[in-house]
Motif scaffolding. Structure first.
Motif, PDB file in Angstrom:
ATOM      1  N   GLY A  24       0.827  -1.211   0.000  1.00  0.00           N
ATOM      2  CA  GLY A  24       0.000   0.000   0.000  1.00  0.00           C
ATOM      3  C   GLY A  24       0.855   1.252   0.000  1.00  0.00           C
ATOM      4  N   SER A  25       1.961   1.205   0.735  1.00  0.00           N
ATOM      5  CA  SER A  25       2.878   2.340   0.750  1.00  0.00           C
ATOM      6  C   SER A  25       3.523   2.506  -0.625  1.00  0.00           C
ATOM      7  N   ALA A  26       3.945   1.402  -1.192  1.00  0.00           N
ATOM      8  CA  ALA A  26       4.669   1.464  -2.478  1.00  0.00           C
ATOM      9  C   ALA A  26       3.743   1.894  -3.616  1.00  0.00           C
ATOM     10  N   VAL A  27       2.549   1.297  -3.677  1.00  0.00           N
ATOM     11  CA  VAL A  27       1.629   1.603  -4.774  1.00  0.00           C
ATOM     12  C   VAL A  27       0.948   2.939  -4.495  1.00  0.00           C
ATOM     13  N   GLY A  28       1.247   3.923  -5.311  1.00  0.00           N
ATOM     14  CA  GLY A  28       0.660   5.245  -5.069  1.00  0.00           C
ATOM     15  C   GLY A  28       0.575   6.041  -6.350  1.00  0.00           C
ATOM     16  N   LEU A  29       0.572   7.357  -6.185  1.00  0.00           N
ATOM     17  CA  LEU A  29       0.517   8.222  -7.360  1.00  0.00           C
ATOM     18  C   LEU A  29       1.675   7.922  -8.300  1.00  0.00           C
ATOM     19  N   GLY A  30       2.796   7.486  -7.730  1.00  0.00           N
ATOM     20  CA  GLY A  30       3.962   7.155  -8.541  1.00  0.00           C
ATOM     21  C   GLY A  30       3.671   6.074  -9.569  1.00  0.00           C
ATOM     22  N   ASN A  31       2.875   5.071  -9.195  1.00  0.00           N
ATOM     23  CA  ASN A  31       2.602   3.957 -10.113  1.00  0.00           C
ATOM     24  C   ASN A  31       1.580   4.309 -11.176  1.00  0.00           C
ATOM     25  N   ILE A  32       0.499   4.958 -10.726  1.00  0.00           N
ATOM     26  CA  ILE A  32      -0.659   5.062 -11.605  1.00  0.00           C
ATOM     27  C   ILE A  32      -0.551   6.275 -12.500  1.00  0.00           C
ATOM     28  N   PHE A 111       2.940  17.941  -0.716  1.00  0.00           N
ATOM     29  CA  PHE A 111       2.450  18.101  -2.096  1.00  0.00           C
ATOM     30  C   PHE A 111       1.624  16.902  -2.549  1.00  0.00           C
ATOM     31  N   TYR A 112       1.939  15.718  -1.978  1.00  0.00           N
ATOM     32  CA  TYR A 112       1.211  14.505  -2.317  1.00  0.00           C
ATOM     33  C   TYR A 112      -0.269  14.669  -1.978  1.00  0.00           C
ATOM     34  N   SER A 113      -0.526  15.313  -0.829  1.00  0.00           N
ATOM     35  CA  SER A 113      -1.902  15.490  -0.370  1.00  0.00           C
ATOM     36  C   SER A 113      -2.673  16.438  -1.284  1.00  0.00           C
ATOM     37  N   PHE A 232      13.254   4.259  -6.583  1.00  0.00           N
ATOM     38  CA  PHE A 232      13.227   4.639  -5.169  1.00  0.00           C
ATOM     39  C   PHE A 232      11.874   5.145  -4.733  1.00  0.00           C
ATOM     40  N   PHE A 233      11.371   6.107  -5.516  1.00  0.00           N
ATOM     41  CA  PHE A 233      10.112   6.743  -5.140  1.00  0.00           C
ATOM     42  C   PHE A 233       8.994   5.706  -5.119  1.00  0.00           C
ATOM     43  N   THR A 234       8.933   4.887  -6.149  1.00  0.00           N
ATOM     44  CA  THR A 234       7.805   3.969  -6.262  1.00  0.00           C
ATOM     45  C   THR A 234       7.851   2.868  -5.207  1.00  0.00           C
ATOM     46  N   LEU A 235       9.051   2.495  -4.742  1.00  0.00           N
ATOM     47  CA  LEU A 235       9.121   1.470  -3.697  1.00  0.00           C
ATOM     48  C   LEU A 235       9.119   2.094  -2.289  1.00  0.00           C
ATOM     49  N   SER A 236       8.927   3.406  -2.195  1.00  0.00           N
ATOM     50  CA  SER A 236       8.906   4.116  -0.901  1.00  0.00           C
ATOM     51  C   SER A 236      10.206   3.954  -0.136  1.00  0.00           C
ATOM     52  N   LEU A 237      11.336   3.989  -0.839  1.00  0.00           N
ATOM     53  CA  LEU A 237      12.606   3.731  -0.164  1.00  0.00           C
ATOM     54  C   LEU A 237      13.330   5.018   0.192  1.00  0.00           C
ATOM     55  N   GLY A 238      14.167   4.933   1.210  1.00  0.00           N
ATOM     56  CA  GLY A 238      15.079   6.015   1.524  1.00  0.00           C
ATOM     57  C   GLY A 238      14.555   7.029   2.519  1.00  0.00           C
ATOM     58  N   MET A 239      13.336   6.835   3.040  1.00  0.00           N
ATOM     59  CA  MET A 239      12.863   7.798   4.030  1.00  0.00           C
ATOM     60  C   MET A 239      12.309   7.142   5.304  1.00  0.00           C
ATOM     61  N   GLY A 240      12.547   5.857   5.475  1.00  0.00           N
ATOM     62  CA  GLY A 240      12.172   5.244   6.742  1.00  0.00           C
ATOM     63  C   GLY A 240      10.757   4.679   6.803  1.00  0.00           C
ATOM     64  N   THR A 326      -3.125   5.025   1.056  1.00  0.00           N
ATOM     65  CA  THR A 326      -2.304   3.993   1.708  1.00  0.00           C
ATOM     66  C   THR A 326      -0.813   4.331   1.606  1.00  0.00           C
ATOM     67  N   SER A 327      -0.441   5.241   0.695  1.00  0.00           N
ATOM     68  CA  SER A 327       0.947   5.723   0.666  1.00  0.00           C
ATOM     69  C   SER A 327       1.139   6.838   1.682  1.00  0.00           C
ATOM     70  N   ALA A 328       0.142   7.719   1.773  1.00  0.00           N
ATOM     71  CA  ALA A 328       0.277   8.876   2.663  1.00  0.00           C
ATOM     72  C   ALA A 328       0.459   8.449   4.113  1.00  0.00           C
ATOM     73  N   ILE A 329      -0.244   7.400   4.535  1.00  0.00           N
ATOM     74  CA  ILE A 329      -0.100   6.998   5.943  1.00  0.00           C
ATOM     75  C   ILE A 329       1.338   6.565   6.224  1.00  0.00           C
ATOM     76  N   SER A 330       2.008   6.000   5.228  1.00  0.00           N
ATOM     77  CA  SER A 330       3.385   5.571   5.475  1.00  0.00           C
ATOM     78  C   SER A 330       4.343   6.761   5.475  1.00  0.00           C
ATOM     79  N   LEU A 331       3.908   7.897   4.933  1.00  0.00           N
ATOM     80  CA  LEU A 331       4.751   9.089   4.985  1.00  0.00           C
ATOM     81  C   LEU A 331       4.722   9.721   6.377  1.00  0.00           C
ATOM     82  N   LEU A 332       3.606   9.516   7.083  1.00  0.00           N
ATOM     83  CA  LEU A 332       3.438  10.120   8.410  1.00  0.00           C
ATOM     84  C   LEU A 332       3.940   9.207   9.532  1.00  0.00           C
TER      85      LEU A 332
HETATM   86  N1  PHE Z   1       5.654   4.978  -3.245  1.00  0.00           N
HETATM   87  C1  PHE Z   1       4.714   6.040  -3.301  1.00  0.00           C
HETATM   88  C2  PHE Z   1       4.203   6.206  -4.748  1.00  0.00           C
HETATM   89  O1  PHE Z   1       4.603   5.531  -5.648  1.00  0.00           O
HETATM   90  C3  PHE Z   1       5.285   7.347  -2.799  1.00  0.00           C
HETATM   91  C4  PHE Z   1       6.013   7.265  -1.506  1.00  0.00           C
HETATM   92  C5  PHE Z   1       7.348   7.619  -1.442  1.00  0.00           C
HETATM   93  C6  PHE Z   1       5.388   6.803  -0.348  1.00  0.00           C
HETATM   94  C7  PHE Z   1       8.068   7.509  -0.259  1.00  0.00           C
HETATM   95  C8  PHE Z   1       6.083   6.696   0.843  1.00  0.00           C
HETATM   96  C9  PHE Z   1       7.419   7.033   0.885  1.00  0.00           C
HETATM   97  O2  PHE Z   1       3.384   7.052  -4.999  1.00  0.00           O
END
Ligand code: PHE
Length: 450
Positions: A24-32, A111-113, A232-240, A326-332
């Motif tokens: 859910g974190s990985a699949v987000g605006l980045g994918n679609i 900005f995601y929000s 990186f962005f799509t797998l939600s990596l690098g920010m914990g 489901t991505s935003a919750i993992s950002l918080l």
């Molecule tokens: N992976 C999310 C996307 O593809 C964005 C995201 C990045 C979420 C970093 C959490 C951490 O949209």
């Protein structure tokens, strides 16, 4: 000093809850939204191949590193990194990974929000039929109108942050886990529904050519770097985010196997999203425009003029909103876990405080495109790659070997050595390149031909 593992935290209800939450974190605006158009812009199939290589060679090893640091630390990313540095006998500097992650999460959420707010706005806009039968100019005007409407955007942005805060306040098991278990199946069903519609009514062959015909002549050096950054962005990596989720993972679950599943699901969603979107774009003789226009103008034009477009359009924006939530919750979560585990604040006040900061950041984004782009650029092109680089280096070179063994001991020796090579050398080199290109240094040193 011997490492005594702290008492396991209350965790995910099951291994699958972890997989669904991380997916859910990985699949987000980045994918679609992002993946389909950067693929089209960068040579289609050739770009897809490079992107897959980036996922395999950099994304998966860094994801394994991030999950293992979380599970070894068993705390929020900042405190996990501090304890792991202490037990490994290295400088506490490494907790910078956690600190930069919390900051990056708030920046991205800002900005995601706002984009997620547009998606929310488009659910009733499409469902009410207000765009049905509209011509291209009217659809473009509607989006321009929303972008000029500060109050309208503020309402949806506020609603999105509020949902994120409420879910996070409910905690990991009920809040994040419960949301993932409920919404992820809905997301998969909606995506398959859209794919089915595109197969039946769209120009599927054209879309397949567009996405998969490998035209290596259109593949530039910068496309390789875009693919790596997007991995990186799509797998939600690098920010914990994945580290924070990994802290709640059951000790007996295989980290490498789980990371593979998450990466495979994320990649599959990106490919299927492309195969659902482009057939509609081409069937309506539209150009696959880049940027927000693809989701909020090009697609709505197609929806406005096709049979069942009302339902398909509504389903699409619902899908987009769920993916974003489901991505935003993992950002918080990293920041909220940090504040609440320090014991100063409960989860609700911590979520309100950090959600409030992202809310203010989002307001700045609504009123200033410069702030919007600066937050996106700094977080995506600088903080995520730096975080990923440090995560790979720490797990590969600095983490106490007994801890590494405890977390990855289930891997056959050959695969373990492969991970070491990727995490120690290949991933850091690749990420170093992204960073150089993100900062413009690479273009300065090595100007593009032509
Ligand atoms: N992976 C999310 C996307 O593809 C964005 C995201 C990045 C979420 C970093 C959490 C951490 O949209």
């Amino acid at each position: 000093m011997t490492h005594t593992p702290p008492a396991p935290r209350r965790g995910w209800a099951s291994r699958w809850t972890f997989v669904l939450a991380a997916t859910g974190s990985a699949v987000g605006l980045g994918n679609i939204w992002k993946f389909p158009y950067i693929t089209g812009e960068n040579g289609g199939g050739a770009f897809v191949l490079v992107y897959l290589a980036c996922i395999l060679l950099v994304g998966i090893p860094v994801m394994i590193a991030e999950i293992l640091l979380g599970r070894a630390g068993r705390r929020n990313p900042i405190d996990s990194m501090r304890t792991l540095a202490a037990t490994s006998g290295v400088h506490p500097f490494w907790q910078i990974i956690g600190i930069s992650g919390v900051v990056a999460g708030l920046m991205i959420l800002s900005f995601y929000s706002v984009i997620a707010g547009w998606a929310l706005d488009y659910i009733p806009r499409t469902a009410s039929g207000s765009l049905a039968g509209a011509n291209a100019a009217a659809v473009a005007d509607a989006f321009a109108g929303l972008q000029a409407d500060g109050r309208g955007q503020l309402i949806w942005h506020t609603a999105f942050i509020a949902m994120t805060v409420i879910i996070i306040a409910f905690g990991v098991s009920r809040g994040i886990g419960g949301t993932a278990r409920t919404l992820m199946p809905v997301l998969f069903v909606l995506l398959l529904l859209l794919l089915g519609y595109s197969l039946a009514y769209g120009d599927f062959a054209h879309a397949v050519r567009f996405l998969f015909a490998a035209d290596f002549s259109r593949l530039s050096a910068s496309a390789v770097l875009i693919a790596l950054g997007h991995a990186f962005f799509t797998l939600s990596l690098g920010m914990g985010a994945i580290m924070a989720y990994g802290a709640y993972m059951p000790p007996q679950t295989s980290i490498a196997g789980t990371a593979l599943i998450i990466a495979a699901l994320d990649t599959a969603v990106a490919l299927v999203a492309g195969l659902a979107i482009f057939p509609l774009v081409f069937a309506h003789q539209l150009a696959p425009a880049a940027g927000p226009g693809l989701m909020f103008v090009t697609l709505p034009i197609a929806f406005a003029d096709m049979t069942g477009g009302l339902y398909i359009g509504t389903a699409f924006f619902l899908l987009l909103s769920i993916a974003a939530l489901t991505s935003a919750i993992s950002l918080l979560e990293p920041g909220v876990a940090w504040l609440s585990e320090r014991g100063r604040l409960g989860r609700l006040p911590a979520s309100l405080l950090l959600g409030g900061i992202a809310w203010l950041g989002g307001i700045a984004c609504i009123h200033s495109g410069t702030v919007f782009n600066a937050l996106d650029f700094t977080a995506t092109n600088i903080l995520l790659p730096t975080g990923g680089l440090l995560i790979a280096l720490f797990a590969g070179w600095r983490l106490r070997p007994s801890l590494l063994q405890a977390e990855l001991g289930d891997l056959p020796p050959g695969l373990f050595r492969l991970w070491c090579l990727l995490a120690r050398v290949i991933a850091p080199l690749g990420v170093g390149l992204v960073l150089l290109s993100g900062s413009g240094l690479l273009r300065y040193l090595w100007p593009p031909a032509g």
